[in-house]
Design a protein around this motif. Structure first.
Motif, PDB file in Angstrom:
ATOM      1  N   CYS A  21       0.853  -1.201   0.000  1.00  0.00           N
ATOM      2  CA  CYS A  21       0.000   0.000   0.000  1.00  0.00           C
ATOM      3  C   CYS A  21       0.890   1.253   0.000  1.00  0.00           C
ATOM      4  O   CYS A  21       0.640   2.194  -0.760  1.00  0.00           O
ATOM      5  CB  CYS A  21      -0.915  -0.029   1.210  1.00  0.00           C
ATOM      6  SG  CYS A  21      -1.827   1.492   1.503  1.00  0.00           S
ATOM      7  N   ALA A  25       1.072   4.109  -2.914  1.00  0.00           N
ATOM      8  CA  ALA A  25       0.893   5.544  -2.672  1.00  0.00           C
ATOM      9  C   ALA A  25       2.051   6.332  -3.284  1.00  0.00           C
ATOM     10  O   ALA A  25       1.843   7.352  -3.951  1.00  0.00           O
ATOM     11  CB  ALA A  25       0.797   5.803  -1.173  1.00  0.00           C
ATOM     12  N   MET A  83      -2.220  11.428   2.035  1.00  0.00           N
ATOM     13  CA  MET A  83      -2.934  10.255   2.551  1.00  0.00           C
ATOM     14  C   MET A  83      -2.748  10.165   4.054  1.00  0.00           C
ATOM     15  O   MET A  83      -1.743  10.620   4.605  1.00  0.00           O
ATOM     16  CB  MET A  83      -2.356   9.041   1.823  1.00  0.00           C
ATOM     17  CG  MET A  83      -2.340   7.725   2.529  1.00  0.00           C
ATOM     18  SD  MET A  83      -1.734   6.400   1.431  1.00  0.00           S
ATOM     19  CE  MET A  83      -0.224   5.949   2.297  1.00  0.00           C
ATOM     20  N   VAL A 109      -6.664  10.462   0.397  1.00  0.00           N
ATOM     21  CA  VAL A 109      -6.920   9.026   0.570  1.00  0.00           C
ATOM     22  C   VAL A 109      -6.815   8.678   2.054  1.00  0.00           C
ATOM     23  O   VAL A 109      -5.873   9.078   2.734  1.00  0.00           O
ATOM     24  CB  VAL A 109      -5.920   8.185  -0.259  1.00  0.00           C
ATOM     25  CG1 VAL A 109      -6.075   6.701   0.048  1.00  0.00           C
ATOM     26  CG2 VAL A 109      -6.136   8.442  -1.759  1.00  0.00           C
ATOM     27  N   VAL A 111      -6.555   5.399   4.404  1.00  0.00           N
ATOM     28  CA  VAL A 111      -6.351   3.948   4.432  1.00  0.00           C
ATOM     29  C   VAL A 111      -6.827   3.430   5.787  1.00  0.00           C
ATOM     30  O   VAL A 111      -6.416   3.942   6.832  1.00  0.00           O
ATOM     31  CB  VAL A 111      -4.864   3.588   4.227  1.00  0.00           C
ATOM     32  CG1 VAL A 111      -4.653   2.079   4.379  1.00  0.00           C
ATOM     33  CG2 VAL A 111      -4.375   4.064   2.868  1.00  0.00           C
ATOM     34  N   CYS A 155      -3.059  -4.340  -3.030  1.00  0.00           N
ATOM     35  CA  CYS A 155      -2.782  -3.208  -2.143  1.00  0.00           C
ATOM     36  C   CYS A 155      -1.931  -2.195  -2.896  1.00  0.00           C
ATOM     37  O   CYS A 155      -2.092  -0.987  -2.731  1.00  0.00           O
ATOM     38  CB  CYS A 155      -2.085  -3.659  -0.860  1.00  0.00           C
ATOM     39  SG  CYS A 155      -3.180  -4.558   0.255  1.00  0.00           S
ATOM     40  N   THR A 159      -4.197   1.033  -4.529  1.00  0.00           N
ATOM     41  CA  THR A 159      -3.867   2.309  -3.877  1.00  0.00           C
ATOM     42  C   THR A 159      -3.639   3.368  -4.949  1.00  0.00           C
ATOM     43  O   THR A 159      -4.064   4.523  -4.802  1.00  0.00           O
ATOM     44  CB  THR A 159      -2.618   2.173  -2.975  1.00  0.00           C
ATOM     45  OG1 THR A 159      -2.913   1.225  -1.942  1.00  0.00           O
ATOM     46  CG2 THR A 159      -2.265   3.502  -2.311  1.00  0.00           C
ATOM     47  N   ALA A 162      -6.948   4.364  -6.051  1.00  0.00           N
ATOM     48  CA  ALA A 162      -7.594   5.212  -5.041  1.00  0.00           C
ATOM     49  C   ALA A 162      -7.173   6.671  -5.240  1.00  0.00           C
ATOM     50  O   ALA A 162      -8.013   7.583  -5.226  1.00  0.00           O
ATOM     51  CB  ALA A 162      -7.231   4.732  -3.639  1.00  0.00           C
ATOM     52  N   PHE A 175      -9.627   3.488   1.523  1.00  0.00           N
ATOM     53  CA  PHE A 175      -8.985   2.248   1.093  1.00  0.00           C
ATOM     54  C   PHE A 175      -9.160   1.229   2.212  1.00  0.00           C
ATOM     55  O   PHE A 175      -8.473   1.275   3.235  1.00  0.00           O
ATOM     56  CB  PHE A 175      -7.510   2.522   0.789  1.00  0.00           C
ATOM     57  CG  PHE A 175      -6.879   1.449  -0.043  1.00  0.00           C
ATOM     58  CD1 PHE A 175      -7.365   1.164  -1.307  1.00  0.00           C
ATOM     59  CD2 PHE A 175      -5.809   0.707   0.431  1.00  0.00           C
ATOM     60  CE1 PHE A 175      -6.798   0.172  -2.091  1.00  0.00           C
ATOM     61  CE2 PHE A 175      -5.228  -0.288  -0.340  1.00  0.00           C
ATOM     62  CZ  PHE A 175      -5.728  -0.561  -1.603  1.00  0.00           C
TER      63      PHE A 175
END
Lengths: 387, 188
Positions: A21, A25, A83, A109, A111, A155, A159, A162, A175
């Motif tokens: 993840c 990102a 994020m 975002v 998570v 992931c 991401t 996302a 997420f």
């Protein structure tokens, strides 16, 4: 537009979902993360904190989740992709600011690596108990987008998606991972930067005079500017007009809130994403998301081996929910089976769309581990009995 | 290879998690198989019990947890007492000879042991006992190809220790091959 190679760790890795993840990102162009580390999401920010200095990102370990979820929005208005990362208890604290991101149309975002709740619950064990909170957790009317990965590879991939969706629709994207996917280690293939599609923020570049920061065109998504570029902007959580100034009228409320909702609802067909397997001839369709989309597979295979016509519909984008598809299937299947690591959340959406036309059977699980395939198998068998 | 479940057990500090990681990396990155590893989450500080769970398969892995392990690599007495009853009938049990006394050894499993700690000490560093065990595993079972495992060892151990670790791997591997000449072939 392709990814900036600076953040892309191309190659084949054996990596857990949390780290994947983080890599997703960074590949997506995220260069600001604020968080209050919490199990089982800690590894996401650990890796960010380790890697960011090398790629020009800023990570701040904040005093709490409330501060984290607002810091990222400041960063976004400063022109950066941002994020925050948390789990259940922290996610609850962030609800107010999901609403703020929605009304200020701030791309960012969130998570959430889900663990079993309520409250502190089971910190190190999986659950899917935050799915309705993701949709409805902040007050008032708004829409968000939520995705649910089922592997470390996803992931990474999702991401990026996302971030792309967040930039495209200027909406907070949630997420929704879980502990099992977050701590699971598998092969993750990170493609070279030129093979990664990135959606960049659409910026306004017109004259400063008469600029209206919340005036949207036909796609209902206003172009953005960033603080410091000389445009007159005002960003507020109060109901506002196109200039961004508070407007406490019924008319301004109706216009703004309708657009916030419509910019997602009217684009739902483009945003919705699901995977289907053996659905065409199915009498029963198992509807899954996240890790449950994997634990259901042995059950579905076993049932098909015994001659039961079972299909699988797996939600990749969970919100917006694929209403049209479930409605269409409800016209011809006998039943839906919905395994969830909660005591019933997304099943309500399936029931709403099935509208009494087909049975809907929940396979609940209180959390702490994943479903045993035999429980899902039993539900499939049961769903085919009787009418 | 059909779905094969592996459990590695020992105490914190022996490199249990790293062993699982290297095996998984060998299978999924260097051996074009699929691998899913789940770390047992707990107080894995030095000295306490810990384990790694790994699934290796030629097919994509759907269910991510191990149900009935086919291969067990155990490096402490506590891990032996706790985990060996879970081993599938017909499974392969690999133990550290000096650290595990195989009391009440099950008759329905294949058992092989290696003095990995002693070998590691002979090589100059007790720390590499987990890599000796990995070499041994690669020789006795078919869960991973030796070259794939060597590649994974090389990129997973601290820089500057590659040679030592490869020597440890080869020591375990050779010992395993010799042992196989004396004992029946394991069906992992």
């Amino acid at each position: 537009m392709h990814a900036d190679p600076t953040g892309v760790l191309a190659g084949a890795h054996f990596m857990d979902g949390d780290h994947a993840c983080s890599e997703g990102a960074m590949a997506a162009g995220c260069r600001f993360v604020a968080g209050y580390p919490i199990t089982p999401s800690t590894e996401v920010v650990e890796r960010i904190a380790e890697r960011f200095p090398y790629i020009g990102g800023i990570f701040i370990q904040m005093e709490d989740e409330i501060a984290s979820s607002i810091a990222i929005q400041g960063a976004a208005w400063g022109g950066i992709k941002a994020m925050t990362v948390t789990s259940g208890p922290g996610f609850s604290l962030m609800m107010e600011h999901i609403g703020l991101a929605a009304i200020t149309e701030t791309p960012c975002v969130f998570v959430d690596v889900q663990r079993a709740g309520p409250s502190t619950g089971l910190p190190t064990m999986p659950a899917q108990g935050d799915m309705m909170q993701a949709r409805w957790g902040s007050h008032g009317d708004y829409e968000i987008i939520a995705l649910s990965p089922n592997s470390p590879q996803e992931c990474f991939d999702l991401t990026i998606q996302a971030f792309n969706l967040s930039e495209k629709y200027r909406v907070p994207v949630l997420f929704m991972m879980d502990e099992c996917v977050g701590h699971m280690i598998e092969r993750v293939v990170i493609p070279p930067a030129e093979e990664i599609e990135i959606v960049e923020r659409r910026m306004y570049g017109g004259p400063k005079e008469g600029y209206q920061p919340f005036e949207a065109g036909r796609d209902l998504v206003p172009l953005m500017v960033k603080a410091g570029d000389g445009y007159r902007i005002h960003v507020t959580g109060l109901t506002h007009d196109e200039r961004g100034y508070p407007n406490m009228s019924v008319g301004a409320q109706a216009k703004l809130v309708q657009r916030l909702v419509d910019k997602i609802r009217l684009h739902a067909d483009e945003i919705v994403q699901f995977q289907e397997h053996d659905v065409d001839d199915a009498d029963v369709v198992v509807v899954t998301y996240g890790i449950t989309s994997r634990t259901a597979i042995p059950a579905i295979e076993q049932a098909r081996a015994k001659g039961m016509k079972v299909g699988h519909l797996r939600l990749v984008v969970v919100w917006p929910f694929p209403e049209k598809r479930i409605r269409a299937l409800a016209d011809r299947v006998k039943a839906f089976v919905v395994p969830e690591i909660n005591l019933g959340q997304m099943v309500y959406e399936v029931e709403r769309c099935a509208a009494g036309k087909s049975k809907v059977i929940l396979v609940p699980h209180g959390g702490g581990t994943v479903h045993q395939p035999k429980d899902i198998y039993t539900a499939i068998e049961k769903s085919l009995r009787g009418k | 290879m059909p779905r094969t479940e592996v459990k590695i057990g020992g105490f914190g500090g022996q490199g249990v998690i790293l062993s699982g990681y290297i095996l998984g990396k060998a299978a999924s990155i260097y051996d074009s198989k699929h691998a899913t590893m789940i770390q047992s989450f707990g107080p894995e500080a030095r000295g306490s019990a810990c384990s790694a769970q790994l699934i290796i398969s030629n097919e994509p892995i759907s269910y991510p947890y191990i149900v009935s392990p086919n291969v067990m690599i155990l490096m402490s007495q506590e891990a032996y007492s706790k985990f060996s009853p879970e081993l599938a009938s017909g499974g392969t049990l690999l133990t550290e000879e000096d650290l595990v006394v195989t009391r009440n050894l099950r008759k329905d499993v294949l058992h092989y042991s290696i003095p990995a700690t002693r070998f590691a000490e002979e090589l100059g560093k007790r720390l590499v006992l987990n890599i000796v065990m990995l070499g041994f595993t690669a020789a006795i079972t078919n869960i991973v190809a030796a070259d794939a495992a060597r590649n994974a060892v090389k990129v997973s151990v601290p820089k500057g220790t590659e040679e030592l670790n490869l020597a440890a791997f080869n020591k375990g591997f050779e010992y395993g091959l010799q042992l196989l000449k004396k004992e029946p072939v394991a069906a992992a």
